[in-house]
Design a protein around this motif. Structure first.
Motif, PDB file in Angstrom:
ATOM      1  N   PHE A   1      45.056  26.429  84.847  1.00 34.51           N
ATOM      2  CA  PHE A   1      44.589  27.090  83.931  1.00 34.51           C
ATOM      3  C   PHE A   1      45.064  27.427  81.959  1.00 34.51           C
ATOM      4  O   PHE A   1      45.436  29.122  82.206  1.00 34.51           O
TER       5      PHE A   1
ATOM      6  N   LYS B   1      64.426  22.399  94.458  1.00 30.73           N
ATOM      7  CA  LYS B   1      64.241  23.926  95.046  1.00 30.73           C
ATOM      8  C   LYS B   1      62.666  24.227  95.171  1.00 30.73           C
ATOM      9  O   LYS B   1      61.942  24.790  96.608  1.00 30.73           O
ATOM     10  N   ILE B   2      62.240  24.704  93.606  1.00 29.50           N
ATOM     11  CA  ILE B   2      61.296  25.198  92.979  1.00 29.50           C
ATOM     12  C   ILE B   2      60.009  23.518  93.390  1.00 29.50           C
ATOM     13  O   ILE B   2      59.543  24.234  93.958  1.00 29.50           O
TER      14      ILE B   2
ATOM     15  N   MET C   1      44.311  35.969  89.766  1.00 32.13           N
ATOM     16  CA  MET C   1      45.186  34.947  89.205  1.00 32.13           C
ATOM     17  C   MET C   1      45.683  35.459  88.269  1.00 32.13           C
ATOM     18  O   MET C   1      47.123  35.189  88.080  1.00 32.13           O
TER      19      MET C   1
ATOM     20  N   ARG D   1      48.705  36.687  89.720  1.00 32.97           N
ATOM     21  CA  ARG D   1      50.095  35.615  90.123  1.00 32.97           C
ATOM     22  C   ARG D   1      50.449  35.238  89.326  1.00 32.97           C
ATOM     23  O   ARG D   1      51.874  35.149  89.059  1.00 32.97           O
TER      24      ARG D   1
ATOM     25  N   GLN E   1      59.014  23.933  97.233  1.00 33.34           N
ATOM     26  CA  GLN E   1      58.212  25.571  97.294  1.00 33.34           C
ATOM     27  C   GLN E   1      57.093  25.004  96.981  1.00 33.34           C
ATOM     28  O   GLN E   1      55.952  25.968  97.337  1.00 33.34           O
ATOM     29  N   SER E   2      57.043  24.399  95.509  1.00 34.22           N
ATOM     30  CA  SER E   2      56.019  24.550  95.598  1.00 34.22           C
ATOM     31  C   SER E   2      54.511  23.429  96.044  1.00 34.22           C
ATOM     32  O   SER E   2      53.480  23.563  95.855  1.00 34.22           O
TER      33      SER E   2
ATOM     34  N   GLY F   1      35.240  36.768  73.359  1.00 34.70           N
ATOM     35  CA  GLY F   1      34.973  37.206  74.512  1.00 34.70           C
ATOM     36  C   GLY F   1      35.373  38.258  75.059  1.00 34.70           C
ATOM     37  O   GLY F   1      34.784  38.801  76.404  1.00 34.70           O
ATOM     38  N   MET F   2      36.491  38.643  74.796  1.00 35.82           N
ATOM     39  CA  MET F   2      37.206  40.022  74.979  1.00 35.82           C
ATOM     40  C   MET F   2      36.095  40.934  74.393  1.00 35.82           C
ATOM     41  O   MET F   2      35.810  42.546  75.248  1.00 35.82           O
TER      42      MET F   2
ATOM     43  N   ARG G   1      53.233  25.646  88.477  1.00 39.84           N
ATOM     44  CA  ARG G   1      52.645  25.268  90.303  1.00 39.84           C
ATOM     45  C   ARG G   1      53.622  26.300  91.317  1.00 39.84           C
ATOM     46  O   ARG G   1      52.059  26.397  91.947  1.00 39.84           O
ATOM     47  N   LEU G   2      53.875  26.751  91.317  1.00 41.20           N
ATOM     48  CA  LEU G   2      54.611  27.752  92.363  1.00 41.20           C
ATOM     49  C   LEU G   2      52.943  28.747  92.324  1.00 41.20           C
ATOM     50  O   LEU G   2      53.160  28.966  94.302  1.00 41.20           O
TER      51      LEU G   2
ATOM     52  N   ASN H   1      61.336  32.072 100.082  1.00 44.58           N
ATOM     53  CA  ASN H   1      62.344  30.902  99.621  1.00 44.58           C
ATOM     54  C   ASN H   1      63.456  31.306  98.604  1.00 44.58           C
ATOM     55  O   ASN H   1      63.984  30.920  98.277  1.00 44.58           O
TER      56      ASN H   1
ATOM     57  N   SER I   1      46.829  26.583  99.529  1.00 43.60           N
ATOM     58  CA  SER I   1      46.644  27.676  98.508  1.00 43.60           C
ATOM     59  C   SER I   1      46.324  27.515  97.213  1.00 43.60           C
ATOM     60  O   SER I   1      46.345  28.606  96.726  1.00 43.60           O
TER      61      SER I   1
ATOM     62  N   HIS J   1      42.109  36.473  79.465  1.00 49.11           N
ATOM     63  CA  HIS J   1      41.503  38.217  79.692  1.00 49.11           C
ATOM     64  C   HIS J   1      39.815  37.053  80.544  1.00 49.11           C
ATOM     65  O   HIS J   1      38.978  37.770  81.046  1.00 49.11           O
ATOM     66  N   HIS J   2      40.275  35.795  81.110  1.00 45.98           N
ATOM     67  CA  HIS J   2      39.402  34.399  81.059  1.00 45.98           C
ATOM     68  C   HIS J   2      39.427  34.203  83.097  1.00 45.98           C
ATOM     69  O   HIS J   2      38.888  33.783  84.181  1.00 45.98           O
TER      70      HIS J   2
ATOM     71  N   ASP K   1      31.749  31.080  82.059  1.00 49.72           N
ATOM     72  CA  ASP K   1      32.933  31.043  81.039  1.00 49.72           C
ATOM     73  C   ASP K   1      31.820  31.440  79.784  1.00 49.72           C
ATOM     74  O   ASP K   1      30.412  31.101  79.972  1.00 49.72           O
TER      75      ASP K   1
ATOM     76  N   SER L   1      40.533  36.037  86.785  1.00 54.41           N
ATOM     77  CA  SER L   1      40.120  37.046  88.019  1.00 54.41           C
ATOM     78  C   SER L   1      41.703  37.595  88.019  1.00 54.41           C
ATOM     79  O   SER L   1      41.984  37.324  87.474  1.00 54.41           O
TER      80      SER L   1
ATOM     81  N   ARG M   1      55.720  35.016 100.886  1.00 51.56           N
ATOM     82  CA  ARG M   1      55.749  33.145 100.994  1.00 51.56           C
ATOM     83  C   ARG M   1      57.580  32.968  99.696  1.00 51.56           C
ATOM     84  O   ARG M   1      58.365  32.350  99.728  1.00 51.56           O
TER      85      ARG M   1
ATOM     86  N   VAL N   1      54.070  24.115  99.107  1.00 51.47           N
ATOM     87  CA  VAL N   1      53.214  24.707 100.082  1.00 51.47           C
ATOM     88  C   VAL N   1      52.136  25.361  98.977  1.00 51.47           C
ATOM     89  O   VAL N   1      51.219  25.832  99.983  1.00 51.47           O
ATOM     90  N   THR N   2      52.362  25.514  98.096  1.00 47.93           N
ATOM     91  CA  THR N   2      51.603  25.800  97.059  1.00 47.93           C
ATOM     92  C   THR N   2      50.116  25.257  97.644  1.00 47.93           C
ATOM     93  O   THR N   2      48.689  25.898  97.387  1.00 47.93           O
TER      94      THR N   2
ATOM     95  N   PRO O   1      44.400  28.384  94.393  1.00 49.65           N
ATOM     96  CA  PRO O   1      43.562  29.736  94.497  1.00 49.65           C
ATOM     97  C   PRO O   1      41.515  29.107  94.456  1.00 49.65           C
ATOM     98  O   PRO O   1      41.250  28.517  94.119  1.00 49.65           O
ATOM     99  N   SER O   2      41.364  30.234  95.338  1.00 49.10           N
ATOM    100  CA  SER O   2      39.660  30.104  95.198  1.00 49.10           C
ATOM    101  C   SER O   2      39.295  31.218  94.588  1.00 49.10           C
ATOM    102  O   SER O   2      38.035  30.571  93.791  1.00 49.10           O
ATOM    103  N   ASP O   3      39.861  31.898  94.465  1.00 51.20           N
ATOM    104  CA  ASP O   3      39.402  32.576  93.121  1.00 51.20           C
ATOM    105  C   ASP O   3      39.409  31.186  91.592  1.00 51.20           C
ATOM    106  O   ASP O   3      39.977  31.266  91.130  1.00 51.20           O
ATOM    107  N   HIS O   4      38.185  32.063  91.274  1.00 50.52           N
ATOM    108  CA  HIS O   4      38.093  31.296  89.850  1.00 50.52           C
ATOM    109  C   HIS O   4      37.428  32.010  87.905  1.00 50.52           C
ATOM    110  O   HIS O   4      37.711  33.111  88.558  1.00 50.52           O
ATOM    111  N   VAL O   5      37.604  30.963  87.574  1.00 51.59           N
ATOM    112  CA  VAL O   5      37.171  31.921  85.747  1.00 51.59           C
ATOM    113  C   VAL O   5      36.427  32.193  85.895  1.00 51.59           C
ATOM    114  O   VAL O   5      35.139  31.337  86.997  1.00 51.59           O
TER     115      VAL O   5
END
Lengths: 268, 352
Positions: free
Chosen positions: A138, B6-7, A150, A153, B10-11, B348-349, A131-132, A194, B17, A144-145, B26, A147, A190, B13-14, B19-23
């Motif tokens: 995912f 703690k975690i 990601m 991260r 933090q989470s 897929g690889m 989650r962090l 933290n 954000s 390999h799926h 497929d 980006s 961030r 905050v996440t 991810p806007s980058d996507h898989v």
């Protein structure tokens, strides 16, 4: 190691007269120095960037701190103790995320716990770390799926799950496009704010170094020595387009040009 | 406790954000594009039944030149194939899985049946090939049915011998391969041995095996194991020693010990290469099995072939060959299925 209040646990790192050489590729009998007389101390919880021309030994220095290589001369200390080898207390993230392709995202993140035999007792943390870094959706995807952003991260989460006291970042954002890169810079900041681990960041990107670090270490052309250490006193969060920022940027560019002028190589 | 709080703080905050980058787009989409959803044209549907009918027609034309019982059996075989093809052509309208399969295999079936026709014309029809060496398809089918008990028994014995030898060889090959690939001393001593002894075909050891071993069966299993051991060792060792150094570096900074590095990093990283070794070893094991059975062991399909040849019953020889083909390719397919499961992360690889 990972105690209850890891978030305040960070290590100081000291390098004293560290030198490292490697056999020359064309003449295996002569050794070519890569790093010479590097002396610097990182305070616990500090974020320091390492900038310099290509091939000046930035990555070598990072590997030495990680314990993956040993110096020829000088000593490296973490919390006053000499470094004897790799340890889960010093996490390392490369430019290539180096995710294990045979493991899913979840299992990659778990790897740090599994390697230390702590998976059973700490399994609950895995989800928190996913989650962090915003990757719960995912969990069961293979690397390999993903980006580039990601994947990086996941690599960060994999290093962080061991609660390292020092996090070593070897151009972790170097392969990302400009937008992803800026967002990831904020994410790394961030995480750092933290957790307050000590961070040593190798980068090619001067803007990134100024934007993120407390201090910037500028190395010279090979063999790398410390050209200058520049404290960055700007308030956080920093504005990439403020006049102070731009002034610092041109100063550092100047320095780097000087450091790299033997081969007229400018890193920017 | 403190850690958990703690975690979770933090989470939060996440969440902003995400991810806007996507898989990456497929695989499902790509595959969907490559097989467009269109109906079978009726003419195409009928190719297999029509060829089967053609085969039946040719068979009736030449049937009077064949022994009546052979001819009748073959009529039944072709007839049931014809009936099956018709049923499948009708059923596929309501059974999508069958439809995709038929679309894939229709050309293969058609050509296969046509080859049977050609075979029958050449042998029974025009008698262009000398008997008894080249029987008609009807003759082969008849031999298979007449001798089914012994053929089944031989297949069973071959299976037991093959599996015991193969599994033994794989186990030994994996152990030596991992040792040679991982440890420098093992590499220093093991590699020369592997390079000198390995390339000798396992069948060349037959004279020695006959002298040393108490039973032909045990020596055959050992020879098969030896034949499998070499490629498995070679490719396991090369897979292990080619493990990307950065995977090992990362694992070490995650706190991995040597055991974890070998079993959780090096071996999984080497698995694609190990499977190449397993496939090569399987091929070598088929060869060694058949040779060992035809020279020493008194059972199995290899023995059956040379025995039938001794009596000049070539129908039986071909029947055994057909069974061997089915038997071996089934085992090969099973190994492919295992690979697809174990190496699913590669999908897929790479192309597979």
């Amino acid at each position: 190691m990972a105690k209850g209040n890891d978030s305040v646990v960070a290590s100081s790192v000291q390098l004293r007269d560290v030198g490292k050489s490697f056999p020359a590729p064309d003449q295996p009998l002569t050794r070519r120095p890569v790093l010479e007389t590097i002396s610097v101390s990182l305070e616990a919880g500090e974020l320091v960037s390492l900038v310099g021309p290509s091939g000046c030994g930035k990555s070598t220095l990072l590997r030495l701190v990680a314990g993956l290589d040993f110096p020829d001369s000088g000593e490296l200390l973490v919390d006053e103790e000499p470094i004897s080898g790799p340890s889960a207390e010093r996490g390392l993230v490369f430019q290539d995320p180096n995710l294990f392709p045979w493991l899913t995202v979840r299992r990659n993140i778990e790897a740090g716990l599994a390697a230390r035999g702590l998976l059973q007792q700490k399994r609950s943390e895995v989800k928190e770390f996913m989650r962090l870094v915003g990757l719960e959706a995912f969990a069961d995807a293979y690397p390999h799926h993903l980006s580039g952003g990601m994947a990086q991260r996941v690599a960060l989460a994999r290093a962080l799950i061991n609660h390292p006291k020092v996090l070593l970042l070897d151009e972790p954002l170097g392969a990302l496009d400009a937008f992803t890169r800026m967002r990831m810079q904020d994410e790394v900041l961030r995480l750092w704010q933290n957790r307050r681990t000590t961070m040593l960041l190798v980068t090619h990107d001067i803007d990134e170094a100024i934007y993120m670090s407390d201090r910037i270490i500028i190395l010279t052309q090979r063999p790398g020595t410390i050209e200058q250490i520049i404290p960055i006193a700007l308030d956080r969060p920093r504005d990439r387009s403020s006049s102070d920022f731009l002034l610092l940027r041109s100063e550092i560019l100047e320095l780097l040009h000087f450091a790299g002028n033997r081969s007229s190589q400018v890193t920017a | 406790m403190l850690q958990g709080q703690k975690i979770s703080r933090q989470s939060q905050v996440t969440v902003g954000s995400v991810p806007s980058d996507h898989v990456r787009a497929d695989s499902a989409e790509r595959y969907a594009l490559s097989t467009p959803e269109r109906k079978h044209p009726t003419a195409a549907l009928l190719t297999v039944p029509v060829t089967a009918a053609l085969a039946l027609g040719i068979h009736f034309l030449v049937a009077k030149k064949e022994p009546p019982n052979e001819s009748r059996t073959y009529t039944i075989v072709l007839g049931s194939f014809f009936a099956g093809a018709i049923v499948a052509a009708v059923m596929q309208r309501w059974w999508p899985a069958l439809q995709t399969r038929m679309r894939r295999f229709r050309p293969l079936f058609t050509v296969g049946v046509l080859l049977l026709c050609v075979w029958e014309i050449i042998t029974s029809g025009f008698r262009m090939l000398p008997l008894p060496y080249f029987p008609s398809p009807a003759g082969v089918v008849q031999s298979m049915i007449n001798d089914r008990g012994l053929l089944f028994d031989s297949t069973w014995h071959s299976l037991v011998l093959l599996l015991s030898g193969y599994l033994l060889g794989v186990a030994a090959g994996l152990v030596t391969g991992v040792c040679i690939g991982w440890s420098a001393p093992a590499r220093y001593w093991g590699m020369p041995l592997l390079k000198v002894v390995g390339p000798i075909p396992a069948t060349a050891w037959i004279p020695l095996a006959m002298v040393v071993s108490p039973s032909a069966l045990i020596s055959a299993a050992a020879l098969i194991a030896l034949a499998v051991w070499f490629p498995v060792t070679m490719l396991t060792a090369s897979g292990i020693s080619n493990t990307r150094a950065s995977y090992l570096d990362v694992a070490r900074t995650l706190g991995a010990n040597a055991r974890y590095l070998v079993f959780r990093i090096a071996i999984p990283a080497a698995l694609p290469s190990i499977f190449v070794g397993l496939f090569m070893g399987l091929g070598a094991s088929f060869l060694t099995l058949v040779v060992a059975e035809s020279v020493g062991v008194k059972s199995g399909l290899g023995w059956y072939v040379s025995w039938a040849q001794g009596w000049a019953e070539y129908g039986k020889v071909y029947a055994a060959l057909v069974i061997m083909a089915v038997f071996f390719s089934t085992i090969m397919t099973l190994l492919f299925k295992l690979r697809d499961r174990v190496l699913v992360w590669q999908k897929g690889m790479i192309r597979w």
